[in-house]
Enzyme design. Structure first.
Site, short mmCIF file in Angstrom:
data_model
loop_
_atom_site.label_atom_id
_atom_site.label_comp_id
_atom_site.label_asym_id
_atom_site.label_seq_id
_atom_site.Cartn_x
_atom_site.Cartn_y
_atom_site.Cartn_z
N ASP A 18 0.81 -1.22 0.00
CA ASP A 18 0.00 0.00 0.00
C ASP A 18 0.85 1.27 0.00
OD1 ASP A 18 -2.57 -0.92 -0.07
OD2 ASP A 18 -2.81 -1.01 2.11
N TYR A 37 6.71 -9.58 7.38
CA TYR A 37 6.52 -8.14 7.58
C TYR A 37 6.92 -7.75 8.99
CZ TYR A 37 3.64 -7.58 3.35
OH TYR A 37 3.18 -7.52 2.06
#
Lengths: 249, 249
Positions: free
Chosen positions: A51, A109
């Site tokens: 994103d 992540y």
């Protein structure tokens, strides 16, 4: 021939990975740089569509080209055409049918939370800041409920286009690095906003809004409304991307 | 009443600490914010005049004001007027003759070097990048010659206006943090460009350009031409500022 790239970037200045007309994106910049190097229109196929504002140490992408350039040298050539907040870390030849999103992979992540009385300017672009007290042990206990294979519908934006919301989290760890709290999450794939919602939910536990066991109920409820907020993009970094049954990048 | 501020900032966007007409500086931004909060012209006196692009976790500054605002609350008020790459971490009352540069202090700087095949975008603003192999042990050995009280004329920009080039380095340490090499240097004061020249000289040792003992000769030579290059500002961060004979900030 198909080439696999490993890319690192600072997502601050970009509207995310995916190429879109009229805005600056990571994929768009890489396409432009490759097209310039090879003097033909080249479009990559990316691994993780991060994103806007999300960072990466090692996203992946493939593209096809006919060239006499040595595969390993392509990274150097492309870097001369890229802005300095995007860098290709390696380039290598892969089989012609190699598709990053269709291969089994393990992605990792990190979500970083900066805890202090005041935000730290040099970390503002890479962490989510909070001045509130956090119960780290409670967050660690809550994280255990999310490890394994589950339907993560509660931890997914309703705007997902995924066919299934079942995913496997291999590892969800909560660590402290000085003033930073680091959530490390490793899995076979992540739904839209999934890591940021997990971080928001665990942080709610850390704030004492509810206890660790509540996270199991949120998971079982299969309803996005039950989970915590989607934390801001800047705290999120894609730190690892490994293909199962394929040599290390 | 005299107030002592502790300031953190990301130096990337600024022409250094010191207020100058026509350009954006840290001191200038703080003066503007304070003047806005107290609705009068306020100018601070800073501790360390960091160069353009240098970062700080805790520089200090003092200013005088008559106000009924509680000293500790001033930090919060000023932060609402500052850009997000500058933050006041604390504010406190000090004696009316308290002058940060005239008091004995211990300052600590870090110089960070990022070692990898390619630069890492998310660290580009906070490290100096090199792809070259570095002999860290040799740098550690060389650093020992610089600890203690010496005339650091060889490690000072010829543009210095200092009366004496004698300084005391309490600690000069070379550490590894993953891909980053961190030089930590703590002392009673630093000459113009001193930490960046020390970093450049130690890095020359790390590259094998000369051996550790050569650093002693450079020190003894009292000539800037003998030492290594001034490394870029972005790798430098002021990480500590403590006043001797004054309670901890």
């Amino acid at each position: 021939m198909r080439i696999l790239l490993r890319a690192a970037y600072d997502g601050t200045a970009y509207h995310g990975w995916q190429a879109q007309p009229g805005v600056s994106t990571i994929e768009g910049e890489i396409n432009k740089a490759l097209s310039s190097v090879f003097e033909q229109d080249i479009q990559v196929t990316g691994g993780s569509r991060t994103d806007a504002g999300v960072h990466a140490l090692c996203n992946v992408a493939v593209f096809d080209v006919d060239t006499r350039m040595e595969a390993g040298k392509i990274a150097y050539a492309v870097n001369t055409k890229l802005p300095e907040d995007i860098r290709i870390r390696s380039s290598r030849l892969v089989p012609p049918d190699f598709h990053p999103r269709k291969r089994e992979s393990v992605k990792t992540y990190e979500y970083r939370i900066y805890r202090a009385d005041f935000p730290m300017p040099v970390r503002r672009l890479y962490t989510f800041y909070t001045h509130r007290k956090i119960d780290v042990a409670a967050m660690g206990a809550a994280s255990a409920y999310l490890e394994g294979t589950h339907d993560f519908k509660s931890f997914c934006s309703p705007h997902t286009q995924a066919e299934t919301t079942v995913r496997t989290i291999h590892l969800l760890d909560v660590r402290e690095e000085g003033p930073e709290l680091v959530l490390i999450v490793s899995g076979n794939g992540f739904l839209y906003n999934m890591v940021r919602i997990i971080a928001g939910t665990l942080l709610d536990v850390g704030y004492g809004k509810y206890n660790a066991e509540r996270v199991r109920d949120i998971l079982d409820g299969l309803d996005r409304e039950l989970a915590g907020p989607t934390l801001p993009a800047c705290g999120l970094t894609l730190t690892g991307y490994r293909f199962v049954d394929f040599p290390a990048l």
